[in-house]
Design a protein around this motif. Sequence first.
Motif, PDB file in Angstrom:
ATOM      1  N   ALA A   1       0.866  -1.180   0.000  1.00 27.03           N
ATOM      2  CA  ALA A   1       0.000   0.000   0.000  1.00 27.03           C
ATOM      3  C   ALA A   1       0.897   1.223   0.000  1.00 27.03           C
ATOM      4  O   ALA A   1       1.570   1.514   0.994  1.00 27.03           O
ATOM      5  CB  ALA A   1      -0.924   0.007   1.224  1.00 27.03           C
ATOM      6  N   GLY A   2       0.938   1.915  -1.131  1.00 31.31           N
ATOM      7  CA  GLY A   2       1.787   3.093  -1.245  1.00 31.31           C
ATOM      8  C   GLY A   2       3.256   2.790  -1.065  1.00 31.31           C
ATOM      9  O   GLY A   2       3.983   3.571  -0.456  1.00 31.31           O
ATOM     10  N   GLY A   3       3.697   1.628  -1.554  1.00 31.57           N
ATOM     11  CA  GLY A   3       5.097   1.252  -1.404  1.00 31.57           C
ATOM     12  C   GLY A   3       5.422   0.577  -0.091  1.00 31.57           C
ATOM     13  O   GLY A   3       6.556   0.149   0.123  1.00 31.57           O
ATOM     14  N   LEU A   4       4.446   0.478   0.820  1.00 33.46           N
ATOM     15  CA  LEU A   4       4.664  -0.151   2.122  1.00 33.46           C
ATOM     16  C   LEU A   4       4.245  -1.608   2.053  1.00 33.46           C
ATOM     17  O   LEU A   4       3.114  -1.924   1.669  1.00 33.46           O
ATOM     18  CB  LEU A   4       3.860   0.573   3.202  1.00 33.46           C
ATOM     19  CG  LEU A   4       3.924  -0.019   4.621  1.00 33.46           C
ATOM     20  CD1 LEU A   4       5.344   0.086   5.181  1.00 33.46           C
ATOM     21  CD2 LEU A   4       2.926   0.683   5.539  1.00 33.46           C
ATOM     22  N   HIS A   5       5.156  -2.523   2.402  1.00 36.07           N
ATOM     23  CA  HIS A   5       4.846  -3.954   2.430  1.00 36.07           C
ATOM     24  C   HIS A   5       4.043  -4.264   3.688  1.00 36.07           C
ATOM     25  O   HIS A   5       4.536  -4.114   4.798  1.00 36.07           O
ATOM     26  CB  HIS A   5       6.138  -4.774   2.401  1.00 36.07           C
ATOM     27  CG  HIS A   5       5.897  -6.256   2.469  1.00 36.07           C
ATOM     28  ND1 HIS A   5       6.874  -7.155   2.804  1.00 36.07           N
ATOM     29  CD2 HIS A   5       4.768  -6.986   2.250  1.00 36.07           C
ATOM     30  CE1 HIS A   5       6.377  -8.377   2.787  1.00 36.07           C
ATOM     31  NE2 HIS A   5       5.096  -8.308   2.463  1.00 36.07           N
ATOM     32  N   ILE A   6       2.808  -4.696   3.495  1.00 30.47           N
ATOM     33  CA  ILE A   6       1.933  -5.028   4.619  1.00 30.47           C
ATOM     34  C   ILE A   6       2.081  -6.520   4.909  1.00 30.47           C
ATOM     35  O   ILE A   6       1.645  -7.358   4.121  1.00 30.47           O
ATOM     36  CB  ILE A   6       0.469  -4.670   4.306  1.00 30.47           C
ATOM     37  CG1 ILE A   6       0.345  -3.171   4.023  1.00 30.47           C
ATOM     38  CG2 ILE A   6      -0.433  -5.066   5.473  1.00 30.47           C
ATOM     39  CD1 ILE A   6      -1.049  -2.734   3.659  1.00 30.47           C
ATOM     40  N   HIS A   7       2.676  -6.850   6.031  1.00 34.27           N
ATOM     41  CA  HIS A   7       2.834  -8.248   6.412  1.00 34.27           C
ATOM     42  C   HIS A   7       1.490  -8.818   6.862  1.00 34.27           C
ATOM     43  O   HIS A   7       0.611  -8.093   7.350  1.00 34.27           O
ATOM     44  CB  HIS A   7       3.860  -8.367   7.542  1.00 34.27           C
ATOM     45  CG  HIS A   7       5.257  -8.018   7.110  1.00 34.27           C
ATOM     46  ND1 HIS A   7       6.108  -8.924   6.524  1.00 34.27           N
ATOM     47  CD2 HIS A   7       5.944  -6.845   7.174  1.00 34.27           C
ATOM     48  CE1 HIS A   7       7.268  -8.346   6.260  1.00 34.27           C
ATOM     49  NE2 HIS A   7       7.192  -7.084   6.640  1.00 34.27           N
ATOM     50  N   HIS A   8       1.352 -10.148   6.744  1.00 33.10           N
ATOM     51  CA  HIS A   8       0.060 -10.733   7.088  1.00 33.10           C
ATOM     52  C   HIS A   8      -0.182 -10.784   8.588  1.00 33.10           C
ATOM     53  O   HIS A   8      -1.253 -11.185   9.028  1.00 33.10           O
ATOM     54  CB  HIS A   8      -0.085 -12.137   6.468  1.00 33.10           C
ATOM     55  CG  HIS A   8       1.083 -13.046   6.684  1.00 33.10           C
ATOM     56  ND1 HIS A   8       2.109 -13.160   5.781  1.00 33.10           N
ATOM     57  CD2 HIS A   8       1.376 -13.903   7.683  1.00 33.10           C
ATOM     58  CE1 HIS A   8       2.990 -14.050   6.215  1.00 33.10           C
ATOM     59  NE2 HIS A   8       2.577 -14.515   7.367  1.00 33.10           N
ATOM     60  N   VAL A   9       0.815 -10.379   9.392  1.00 27.99           N
ATOM     61  CA  VAL A   9       0.555 -10.265  10.821  1.00 27.99           C
ATOM     62  C   VAL A   9      -0.438  -9.140  11.109  1.00 27.99           C
ATOM     63  O   VAL A   9      -1.158  -9.173  12.115  1.00 27.99           O
ATOM     64  CB  VAL A   9       1.877 -10.029  11.589  1.00 27.99           C
ATOM     65  CG1 VAL A   9       2.480  -8.680  11.231  1.00 27.99           C
ATOM     66  CG2 VAL A   9       1.667 -10.130  13.088  1.00 27.99           C
ATOM     67  N   VAL A  10      -0.515  -8.153  10.210  1.00 31.45           N
ATOM     68  CA  VAL A  10      -1.423  -7.010  10.430  1.00 31.45           C
ATOM     69  C   VAL A  10      -2.887  -7.443  10.361  1.00 31.45           C
ATOM     70  O   VAL A  10      -3.647  -7.222  11.318  1.00 31.45           O
ATOM     71  CB  VAL A  10      -1.116  -5.885   9.420  1.00 31.45           C
ATOM     72  CG1 VAL A  10      -2.106  -4.739   9.599  1.00 31.45           C
ATOM     73  CG2 VAL A  10       0.308  -5.389   9.587  1.00 31.45           C
ATOM     74  N   PRO A  11      -3.357  -8.075   9.260  1.00 27.63           N
ATOM     75  CA  PRO A  11      -4.738  -8.573   9.302  1.00 27.63           C
ATOM     76  C   PRO A  11      -4.917  -9.661  10.345  1.00 27.63           C
ATOM     77  O   PRO A  11      -6.027  -9.845  10.874  1.00 27.63           O
ATOM     78  CB  PRO A  11      -4.964  -9.124   7.886  1.00 27.63           C
ATOM     79  CG  PRO A  11      -3.615  -9.358   7.329  1.00 27.63           C
ATOM     80  CD  PRO A  11      -2.736  -8.322   7.937  1.00 27.63           C
TER      81      PRO A  11
END
Length: 273
Positions: free
Chosen positions: A50-60
Amino acid sequence: MGHWLERNIVEPGKLPLLLALTAFVLTFVITRAITRLIRAGKGPFGNVKAGGLHIHHVVPGVVLVVVGGFGAVASSRNGLGAALAAIVFGIGAGLVLDEFALILHLGDVYWTEEGRKSVEVVVITAALVGLLLAGFSPFGVNDLSAGELQDRGTVIANVVANFAFSLVALSKGKARIAIFGVIVPLVGLVGAARLARPGSAWARRFYGNRPRARARAGLRAYHHDRRWSRLTRSLQDWIGGKPDRPEPVRLPGPGPGPGPGPGPGPGPDAGRR
């Protein structure tokens, strides 16, 4: 099987726990399969950004754990809401613990040696929850006969004894044996009977004035690690994927010199100020 399931899972109210454990294990397996495909560049999957930020699956995963946890608290024990909350919680827990090492080290260590801790934590968590699920509980089951009550009491006494042995094994620096000793009979007893690992609380307390015991403990720990470390690593690689090799350290090359020959030495007045 149906009678056992009704008697020991549904009647004592363990069905949400079974659903949560199933969702937890399936989520971990599916997540590892997808991440390994992403790593190999196969399939239609890719990293979420999201906007160049890697969202790890720990967040969801954290979001699902919160939703499932509060949903379980707000639901009745055996209702549909409790079952759905348990599934949501299990999925979230699988996503979170799959990246446990990232939380522990506060860095992207998913495919490094440190990332192996995630696999260890997932396996240990599944084993402990499985113990709670399969354990015979004398509570919540109606119309127990004297024989059934005695059998359940025997099982609980064995679990308590294994737990005591596992505590001793834990104090001797044998964390894995201590955890699996609660689940598998006699494993904790073996860990409690053997020498403690160097640096453990038991070794500091009882081997302080016994140099021969310290030497024997160090030698046994060395041979144990040499014998079992390769098998343990192979099993972890099979479950979670092989970590990346660390990049070799590159030493800086020699800088440009003044010429092919040695430069002029210090004059007779060098060092005088």
